[in-house]
Scaffold this motif. Sequence first.
Motif, PDB file in Angstrom:
ATOM      1  N   ALA A  96       0.509  -2.746  -2.629  1.00 30.49           N
ATOM      2  CA  ALA A  96      -0.128  -3.230  -1.436  1.00 30.49           C
ATOM      3  C   ALA A  96      -1.800  -2.702  -1.526  1.00 30.49           C
ATOM      4  N   GLN A  97      -2.522  -3.689  -1.148  1.00 31.14           N
ATOM      5  CA  GLN A  97      -4.061  -3.357  -1.029  1.00 31.14           C
ATOM      6  C   GLN A  97      -4.573  -3.753   0.360  1.00 31.14           C
ATOM      7  N   LEU A  98      -5.302  -2.635   0.949  1.00 25.88           N
ATOM      8  CA  LEU A  98      -5.931  -3.074   2.214  1.00 25.88           C
ATOM      9  C   LEU A  98      -7.413  -3.313   1.942  1.00 25.88           C
ATOM     10  N   THR A  99      -7.950  -4.429   2.714  1.00 29.93           N
ATOM     11  CA  THR A  99      -9.085  -4.577   2.413  1.00 29.93           C
ATOM     12  C   THR A  99     -10.092  -3.528   2.230  1.00 29.93           C
ATOM     13  N   GLY A 100     -10.877  -3.339   1.320  1.00 34.52           N
ATOM     14  CA  GLY A 100     -11.592  -2.284   1.115  1.00 34.52           C
ATOM     15  C   GLY A 100     -11.335  -1.267   0.212  1.00 34.52           C
ATOM     16  N   GLN A 101      -9.953  -1.098  -0.154  1.00 32.38           N
ATOM     17  CA  GLN A 101      -9.152   0.150  -0.745  1.00 32.38           C
ATOM     18  C   GLN A 101      -8.610  -0.281  -1.985  1.00 32.38           C
ATOM     19  N   SER A 102      -8.228   0.540  -2.634  1.00 31.99           N
ATOM     20  CA  SER A 102      -7.636   0.411  -3.792  1.00 31.99           C
ATOM     21  C   SER A 102      -6.129   0.170  -3.733  1.00 31.99           C
ATOM     22  N   GLU A 103      -5.674  -0.692  -4.729  1.00 29.59           N
ATOM     23  CA  GLU A 103      -4.268  -1.194  -4.768  1.00 29.59           C
ATOM     24  C   GLU A 103      -3.297   0.008  -4.918  1.00 29.59           C
ATOM     25  N   ALA A 104      -2.260   0.219  -4.483  1.00 27.13           N
ATOM     26  CA  ALA A 104      -1.227   1.188  -4.688  1.00 27.13           C
ATOM     27  C   ALA A 104       0.095   0.490  -4.613  1.00 27.13           C
ATOM     28  N   PRO A 105       1.107   1.217  -5.484  1.00 27.16           N
ATOM     29  CA  PRO A 105       2.478   0.723  -5.271  1.00 27.16           C
ATOM     30  C   PRO A 105       3.174   1.275  -4.056  1.00 27.16           C
ATOM     31  N   ILE A 106       4.158   0.606  -3.539  1.00 26.21           N
ATOM     32  CA  ILE A 106       4.981   0.892  -2.408  1.00 26.21           C
ATOM     33  C   ILE A 106       6.532   0.890  -2.884  1.00 26.21           C
ATOM     34  N   PHE A 107       7.224   1.694  -2.301  1.00 26.58           N
ATOM     35  CA  PHE A 107       8.365   2.008  -2.898  1.00 26.58           C
ATOM     36  C   PHE A 107       9.476   1.719  -1.604  1.00 26.58           C
ATOM     37  N   PRO A 108      10.844   1.214  -2.189  1.00 25.51           N
ATOM     38  CA  PRO A 108      11.653   0.636  -1.000  1.00 25.51           C
ATOM     39  C   PRO A 108      12.594   1.768  -0.655  1.00 25.51           C
ATOM     40  N   LYS A 109      13.057   1.950   0.634  1.00 21.85           N
ATOM     41  CA  LYS A 109      13.956   2.759   1.351  1.00 21.85           C
ATOM     42  C   LYS A 109      15.041   2.023   1.505  1.00 21.85           C
ATOM     43  N   SER A 110      14.867   0.599   1.782  1.00 21.18           N
ATOM     44  CA  SER A 110      16.089  -0.383   2.133  1.00 21.18           C
ATOM     45  C   SER A 110      15.451  -1.851   1.456  1.00 21.18           C
ATOM     46  N   ASP A 111      16.090  -2.878   1.977  1.00 19.64           N
ATOM     47  CA  ASP A 111      15.563  -3.986   1.428  1.00 19.64           C
ATOM     48  C   ASP A 111      14.382  -4.763   2.362  1.00 19.64           C
ATOM     49  N   HIS A 112      13.994  -3.757   3.206  1.00 17.36           N
ATOM     50  CA  HIS A 112      12.905  -4.083   4.229  1.00 17.36           C
ATOM     51  C   HIS A 112      11.981  -3.206   4.591  1.00 17.36           C
ATOM     52  N   GLU A 113      12.225  -1.680   4.256  1.00 17.71           N
ATOM     53  CA  GLU A 113      11.296  -0.520   4.680  1.00 17.71           C
ATOM     54  C   GLU A 113      10.759  -0.094   3.214  1.00 17.71           C
ATOM     55  N   PHE A 114       9.575  -0.094   3.337  1.00 20.93           N
ATOM     56  CA  PHE A 114       8.730   0.636   2.129  1.00 20.93           C
ATOM     57  C   PHE A 114       7.851   1.695   2.290  1.00 20.93           C
ATOM     58  N   PHE A 115       7.451   2.403   1.416  1.00 24.44           N
ATOM     59  CA  PHE A 115       6.760   3.691   1.893  1.00 24.44           C
ATOM     60  C   PHE A 115       5.803   3.805   0.549  1.00 24.44           C
ATOM     61  N   TRP A 116       4.494   4.439   1.042  1.00 21.04           N
ATOM     62  CA  TRP A 116       3.584   4.885  -0.073  1.00 21.04           C
ATOM     63  C   TRP A 116       3.847   6.311  -0.440  1.00 21.04           C
ATOM     64  N   ARG A 117       3.427   6.700  -1.639  1.00 16.20           N
ATOM     65  CA  ARG A 117       3.620   7.874  -1.994  1.00 16.20           C
ATOM     66  C   ARG A 117       2.460   8.877  -2.130  1.00 16.20           C
ATOM     67  N   ILE A 118       1.214   7.824  -2.319  1.00 13.20           N
ATOM     68  CA  ILE A 118      -0.068   8.707  -2.306  1.00 13.20           C
ATOM     69  C   ILE A 118      -0.449   9.273  -0.731  1.00 13.20           C
ATOM     70  N   VAL A 119       0.000   8.557   0.519  1.00  5.63           N
ATOM     71  CA  VAL A 119      -0.321   8.803   1.560  1.00  5.63           C
ATOM     72  C   VAL A 119       0.975   8.827   2.508  1.00  5.63           C
ATOM     73  N   PRO A 120       1.114   9.578   3.638  1.00  3.89           N
ATOM     74  CA  PRO A 120       2.374   9.667   4.383  1.00  3.89           C
ATOM     75  C   PRO A 120       2.107   8.265   5.258  1.00  3.89           C
TER      76      PRO A 120
END
Length: 345
Positions: free
Chosen positions: A290-314
């Motif tokens: 996932a990459q937000l405008t003006g920010q660096s790209e970061a991986p997101i990880f699944p908690k389920s088939d539709h819920e994901f989270f970042w590890r570098i930020v809460p």
Amino acid sequence: MTPEPTITPRPPNLAAKGYSFLAGQLQPALDWDMSWAGGAGELYSTVGDLWRWTEALQEGRILSPESLREMLTEFTVPKKETLTLRYGMGIGHADIEWLPAIGHDGGLEGFLSELMWFPEEKVTIAVLSNAMPPPPGTAPAVLVPIAARAFLASDIAAHAPKVDPTINPKIYPDYVGRYDYKSGIQEITTENGHIYAQLTGQNRFEVFPSAPDSFFFKVVAASMVFQRDKTGKVTGVLHNQNGTTFTAPKLSEQDAPTLSNETLDAIVGQYQYGPMAVLTVTRRGNQLYAQLTGQSEAPIFPKSDHEFFWRIVPASVEFIRAADGKITGAIHHQNGITFPAPKTK
């Protein structure tokens, strides 16, 4: 008393200017008075003078033998729950390319440094950079191992771990799985009697056995020791690299579900996060980024088939699936704030 070596500071008007590598280009760094940082931040030096200082220190021309020994004695200092730093009194211990080394790094807006002393080889490596953040591949911490490989190749070969031929590859399936490295997931796989490790966003590398449950990389000076419980089940891995040791627990399928490419592809797209901000989600292999405008790209990880989270930020994001199975938008959660983000592409 042995006089201190004469170290001539560089005149302030000749000091290097600091830069920051942002948005793909170098630009002047924030200009502020280095004295605000106190002791270490007020130090101006050169590679040559840092070498002279280190030689004088190690030769006993700065401290008494007793004080120097006390300064260099390594203590194990726990940091948080899983990270252990190797430290003495104001000085760090590390294994650089398998060679024992002591020294310290530094960093302020526009400047980075790394000074390492290799006691067995009696070699000093000092790297100074007037860019922070630096251009990719130019950070002093990256250049020190390169210099070590260039000048200490034979010493590195003598210290590097060796493959233990008695380790039976039939036990490799014990280690297969995914391990929580906080910044990413280390996935261990086997293929044709070989074992491989792949960290999120990086290439897959073969690892080699040096002892029961112990493996090392050949592409980088790093090792892994797999941890077992009383029943012999693998529960985690102890990772050692660049003087840092941390424990990464093994993840269950519930903690890190495996999703099909079809499920991931349905999420890929762009989500409107505000008038001027778009979250772009892409897939590489079985990993979403996932990459937000003006920010660096970061991986997101699944908690389920539709819920994901970042590890570098809460932060987390819930993707909304319509009755026909299509993803129509997302709900973002961060710092107690929740907001919807419709899918636009």
